[in-house]
Design an enzyme around this catalytic site. Structure first.
Site, short mmCIF file in Angstrom:
data_model
loop_
_atom_site.label_atom_id
_atom_site.label_comp_id
_atom_site.label_asym_id
_atom_site.label_seq_id
_atom_site.Cartn_x
_atom_site.Cartn_y
_atom_site.Cartn_z
CE1 TYR A 81 -3.62 -2.41 0.01
CE2 TYR A 81 -3.35 -2.69 2.37
CZ TYR A 81 -3.97 -3.04 1.19
OH TYR A 81 -4.94 -4.00 1.18
CG ASN A 134 -2.86 4.92 7.37
OD1 ASN A 134 -3.98 5.35 7.09
ND2 ASN A 134 -2.45 3.73 6.99
CB CYS A 143 1.34 6.28 10.19
SG CYS A 143 0.89 4.65 10.82
#
Length: 347
Positions: A12, A314, A145
């Site tokens: 991701y 994030n 994050c």
């Protein structure tokens, strides 16, 4: 054009790094690696990149020399590959936890992935606080994050001497994408979709990161009590920082002034004020896909408690966007270059 390679680009965060860099006016994405997707086009795991590039993933061992390497590999992997990878790029930006802490703190918080002392020291890449160091940096570690959100809210208060550093409580809420693209029992959709659970009440590794970064940027070592809670969303962090006044406040707006003065010249941090909008409290939704962090502060004067809420995406402000922000500063480019997306509302 600066030639950038993205190592471990199949997840991701790697997908978001590619999205931002493919649209960056001063960057050429020269290579992207992924063992799982080697030989496939970038849009195979990243459907939002359809039509953006004809590039195909290469295996990690086929990584070629480049100007800048952005590593999106899981924690422990860049350390393991350091001797092979480091000669291939003059500058390296790492999104994992491998280089956020010095060897001693790293061994404490990451006992399964020790960091050898002979490896180089990375600049802790919190751009709003490390900007000057980033301009001359060769190696940069992107903050975690949840730590990132908490630090943006906490650091101005500590630097101003407004809070007692020995008692800081952080409750961070996070969406499922923070667990990465490979599912396990806790992140599998049927298990996570409606979940609201505190999955790490104590002992979270971001505890040490927040403490070390607070000392690094303010000269004061904080004692942080950190808990992480999983919420039923995909993207987003909402970190609530509870701190306690070190002295009687001159007025209830003193913490707000500390935040506002700190970030007045920083384009990616927004300090929200009551009655200034219909939504004066930060929430991650409108920040999805952006490199922005929203902050608010409230004061419980009777109890001497100062509460800061910090929201961000994030995967962008908490990962890929900060990597690109750091890259801009390292290259002497405008810091907002390639990071202009403002988000969507409603979602």
């Amino acid at each position: 054009m600066t030639r950038v390679a993205v190592l471990g680009a199949g997840g991701y965060a790697g997908g978001e790094v590619l999205r931002l860099l493919l649209a960056h006016p001063a960057v050429e994405v020269a290579q992207a690696t992924s063992e799982q997707h080697a030989g496939k086009r970038l849009d195979f795991p990243h459907p939002h990149l359809r039509g953006a590039s004809t590039l195909r993933f290469a295996p990690h061992d086929a990584l070629e020399p480049c100007d800048v390497l952005v590593s999106c590999m899981p924690s422990g992997e860049l350390i393991r590959r350091w001797s092979q990878v480091s000669p291939l790029a003059a500058r390296i930006i790492d999104l994992s936890a491998d280089f956020r802490l010095g060897p001693v703190d790293h061994a404490r918080w990451y006992p399964r992935a020790p960091r050898p002392a002979e490896l180089p020291e990375f600049v802790y890449g919190l751009p709003e606080w490390a900007g000057a160091r980033l301009k001359d940096a060769r190696w940069v570690a992107v903050p975690g994050c949840m730590a990132h959100a908490a630090l943006l809210g906490l650091l101005p208060l500590v630097r101003a001497g407004l809070v007692r550093p020995e008692m800081v409580v952080v409750d961070a809420k996070t969406g499922s994408s923070g667990g990465g693209a490979t599912p396990d029992r806790s992140s599998h959709h049927p298990e996570r979709a409606s979940a609201l659970r505190c999955y790490r009440p104590t002992g979270h590794r971001h505890t040490g990161e927040i403490e070390a970064a607070t000392e690094r940027f303010t000269g004061t070592r904080a004692t942080v009590h950190f808990s992480a809670t999983a919420v039923p969303s995909v993207r987003g962090i909402l970190a609530t920082v509870h701190a306690f006044a070190a002295r009687p406040l001159e007025d209830a707006n003193e913490p707000l002034r500390a935040l506002a003065s700190t970030y007045r010249e920083h384009p990616f941090v927004n300090v929200l004020r009551a009655n200034a909008s219909a939504s004066p409290f930060p929430e991650p939704g409108p920040l999805s896909g952006t490199n922005h962090c929203d902050l608010s502060v409230d004061v419980d004067a009777e109890r001497g408690r100062i509460v800061v809420n910090a929201a961000l995406d994030n995967l962008v402000k908490g990962a890929a966007g900060t990597a690109v922000h750091a890259l801009n500063l390292m290259l002497g480019r405008p810091e907002t270059e390639g990071l202009g997306f403002r988000g969507l509302h409603p979602l």
